[in-house]
Design an enzyme around this catalytic site. Structure first.
Site, PDB file in Angstrom:
ATOM      1  CG  PHE A 149      -1.958   1.024   1.239  1.00 32.02           C
ATOM      2  CD1 PHE A 149      -3.110   0.870   0.477  1.00 32.02           C
ATOM      3  CD2 PHE A 149      -1.818   2.186   1.983  1.00 32.02           C
ATOM      4  CE1 PHE A 149      -4.091   1.839   0.455  1.00 32.02           C
ATOM      5  CE2 PHE A 149      -2.799   3.167   1.965  1.00 32.02           C
ATOM      6  CZ  PHE A 149      -3.940   2.994   1.199  1.00 32.02           C
ATOM      7  CG  ASP A 226      -0.819  -2.942   5.945  1.00 32.46           C
ATOM      8  OD1 ASP A 226      -1.949  -3.248   6.358  1.00 32.46           O
ATOM      9  OD2 ASP A 226      -0.590  -1.886   5.319  1.00 32.46           O
ATOM     10  CE1 TYR A 251      -9.564   2.654   6.689  1.00 30.61           C
ATOM     11  CE2 TYR A 251      -8.806   3.678   8.728  1.00 30.61           C
ATOM     12  CZ  TYR A 251      -8.569   3.290   7.426  1.00 30.61           C
ATOM     13  OH  TYR A 251      -7.343   3.527   6.853  1.00 30.61           O
ATOM     14  CE  LYS A 252      -8.336  -1.018   4.702  1.00 31.05           C
ATOM     15  NZ  LYS A 252      -8.579  -0.165   3.566  1.00 31.05           N
ATOM     16  NE  ARG A 401     -10.004  -1.550  -3.557  1.00 23.88           N
ATOM     17  CZ  ARG A 401      -9.469  -1.152  -2.407  1.00 23.88           C
ATOM     18  NH1 ARG A 401      -8.382  -1.713  -1.952  1.00 23.88           N
ATOM     19  NH2 ARG A 401     -10.016  -0.191  -1.700  1.00 23.88           N
TER      20      ARG A 401
HETATM   21  C1  LIG Z   1      -3.332  -1.927   3.209  1.00 22.27           C
HETATM   22  C2  LIG Z   1      -3.421  -0.566   3.826  1.00 22.27           C
HETATM   23  N1  LIG Z   1      -2.387  -0.103   4.558  1.00 22.27           N
HETATM   24  C3  LIG Z   1      -2.401   1.109   5.136  1.00 22.27           C
HETATM   25  C4  LIG Z   1      -3.491   1.937   5.003  1.00 22.27           C
HETATM   26  C5  LIG Z   1      -3.435   3.326   5.603  1.00 22.27           C
HETATM   27  O1  LIG Z   1      -4.174   3.423   6.750  1.00 22.27           O
HETATM   28  P1  LIG Z   1      -4.367   4.817   7.532  1.00 22.27           P
HETATM   29  O2  LIG Z   1      -4.990   5.753   6.574  1.00 22.27           O
HETATM   30  O3  LIG Z   1      -5.281   4.408   8.661  1.00 22.27           O
HETATM   31  O4  LIG Z   1      -3.075   5.287   8.019  1.00 22.27           O
HETATM   32  C6  LIG Z   1      -4.604   1.509   4.264  1.00 22.27           C
HETATM   33  C7  LIG Z   1      -5.775   2.386   4.081  1.00 22.27           C
HETATM   34  O5  LIG Z   1      -6.722   2.114   3.387  1.00 22.27           O
HETATM   35  C8  LIG Z   1      -4.563   0.221   3.659  1.00 22.27           C
HETATM   36  O6  LIG Z   1      -5.573  -0.248   2.933  1.00 22.27           O
END
Ligand SMILES: Cc1ncc(COP(=O)(O)O)c(C=O)c1O
Length: 427
Positions: A149, A226, A251-252, A401
């Site tokens: 990500f 992650d 939040y997912k 997606r």
């Molecule tokens: C795989 C992944 N890692 C990291 C994040 C980033 O998270 P945050 O915005 O809570 O820092 C997200 C956000 O959607 C994500 O999907």
């Protein structure tokens, strides 16, 4: 941009498409009737509306009970107890909810999980803590993959600059994900820390977490996972796999709401010596002593920095209760059925139009979303779908997606949404 329907077989092709759709409708109805988790859908706000929500992997729907829970907190907790609430309950919440998350979702014994910050900040703290735990100065490489990500990539790039470390990139197939062999090839005596996503945010590829963790340990390095797309969608056994550190958002699939705080997992091996870089008063031993100098609080509490976002961590408790009742095994089973059905719909309605599946076909190799690629897919395509109450999301350059949230998504909803994607393409 739309595409032309092939004129080749004329009416016969149209007839076949209609009958394929009719049989998919029947299958969706049967799958919904047989779904042992179907009753949970009614516990979420908005599921009675004719709207297809295919983005629970970005922002989960709210539970109806969240209205009551947050209302009661405002009235009785915040409004009634006022500042006394901190001593009576709130100071303990990051750990109490962390332990429930560990038990229900992560496969983590108590004392290793805490709710804090955002995933980005938690990952920063964990990567720095992992680096601090590496004693060999010759270990100066950080490993990550190209499909990680964006926040993960940026963080590691920044930390490499701060610490004078070298980045080792694994080139990952965007329609798949990182493999054990790739990890074994790039890790060795120079590796300090490896940061990978368990489920790739684009393809939905599910990495082999136990085998990759073992490969990293065989190289004498530490791993940070992650788990943003895994927490609440796939079964996890972090303790069993001997994972060092992990982070994820709530939040997912945990329905914590927009911006709800993240979680950090620190294996008990590292909790005692945890040296995270943001020394704030809430992570200090006896925060209210307000004494000179920083001494970390014992245990996972030493991971905290500033005042915990109590209000933001209320909603996720409702989902954690549901997960404990339903079990992650049943949730994963439904997730596999949902993605399998979505791929069936893709094969019948979208593949004939030239759409490509950018997600592994093996059920054991994917998480709870699939990605559909077509050169005609754009931000505008998705905006038009949103206007019609069909809500997937767009991932550049040409991906839509489709996220499937086992507790709140129905099979009928999947078919409705994916038929709308097909219709949009034919316009
Ligand atoms: C795989 C992944 N890692 C990291 C994040 C980033 O998270 P945050 O915005 O809570 O820092 C997200 C956000 O959607 C994500 O999907």
């Amino acid at each position: 941009m739309s595409i032309q329907q092939q004129p080749v077989a004329g009416n016969a092709a149209a007839g076949n498409a209609e009958s394929a759709e009719a049989s998919l409708k029947q299958r969706a109805a049967v799958l919904d009737r047989q779904d042992p988790l179907a009753h949970y859908r009614n516990l979420f706000i908005g599921t009675d509306k004719p709207l297809s929500y295919l983005d629970g992997n970005s922002l989960g729907r709210p539970l109806k009970r969240t209205v009551e829970d947050t209302g009661a907190f405002i009235r009785d907790g915040w409004g009634g107890r006022l500042i006394r609430g901190w001593d009576e309950e709130w100071l303990e919440l990051p750990q109490a909810i962390g332990d429930q998350l560990g038990r229900a979702v992560l496969g983590a014994a108590p004392g290793q999980t805490i709710i804090a910050d955002s995933t980005t900040v938690v990952l920063y703290k964990l990567i720095r803590a992992a680096l601090a735990a590496v004693s060999d100065p010759d270990r100066n490489e950080l490993v990550l993959d190209t499909e990680n990500f964006p926040t993960d990539r940026y963080l590691v790039e920044g930390i490499a600059l701060e610490e004078g470390l070298t980045l080792r990139w694994i080139e990952t197939d965007p329609a798949a994900g990182v493999t054990v062999d790739q990890v074994r090839q790039v890790t060795g005596p120079r590796t300090a820390v490896v940061l990978l996503s368990h489920i790739a945010y684009r393809s939905g590829h599910l990495a082999d977490l136990p085998a990759i963790t073992q490969a990293v340990h065989d190289a004498g390095a530490l791993v940070v996972w992650d788990l943003c797309h895994s927490a609440g969608s796939v079964e996890l056994d972090l303790d069993g796999a001997g994972v060092d550190f992990a982070a994820g958002c709530t939040y997912k699939y945990l329905n914590g709401g927009p911006g709800s705080p993240a979680f950090a997992y620190v294996n008990h091996r590292h909790v005692g010596t945890l040296n995270q870089p943001i020394w704030g008063w809430m992570g200090r031993k006896d925060a209210f002593e307000m004494a000179a100098g920083y001494e970390p609080a014992p245990g996972i509490r030493g991971f905290l920095s500033g005042t915990p976002a109590i209000f933001g961590m209320l909603a996720m408790r409702g989902t954690l209760d549901l997960i404990e009742e339903a079990s992650m095994a049943a949730i994963r089973e439904k997730s596999v059925q949902l993605t399998t059905f979505a791929i069936e719909v893709f094969d019948a309605l979208l593949a004939p139009l030239g759409v490509e599946l950018a997600t592994p076909r093996g059920p054991g190799e994917r998480g709870s979303h699939i990605t559909l690629d077509h050169p005609a897919f754009s931000k505008e395509t998705v905006a038009a779908l949103w206007d019609d109450d069909v809500i997937p999301d767009f991932r550049a350059p040409h991906g839509i997606r489709v996220g499937l949230s086992p507790l709140s998504t129905s099979f009928e909803e999947v078919l409705h949404g994916m038929s709308a994607i097909r219709d949009r393409l034919l316009r």
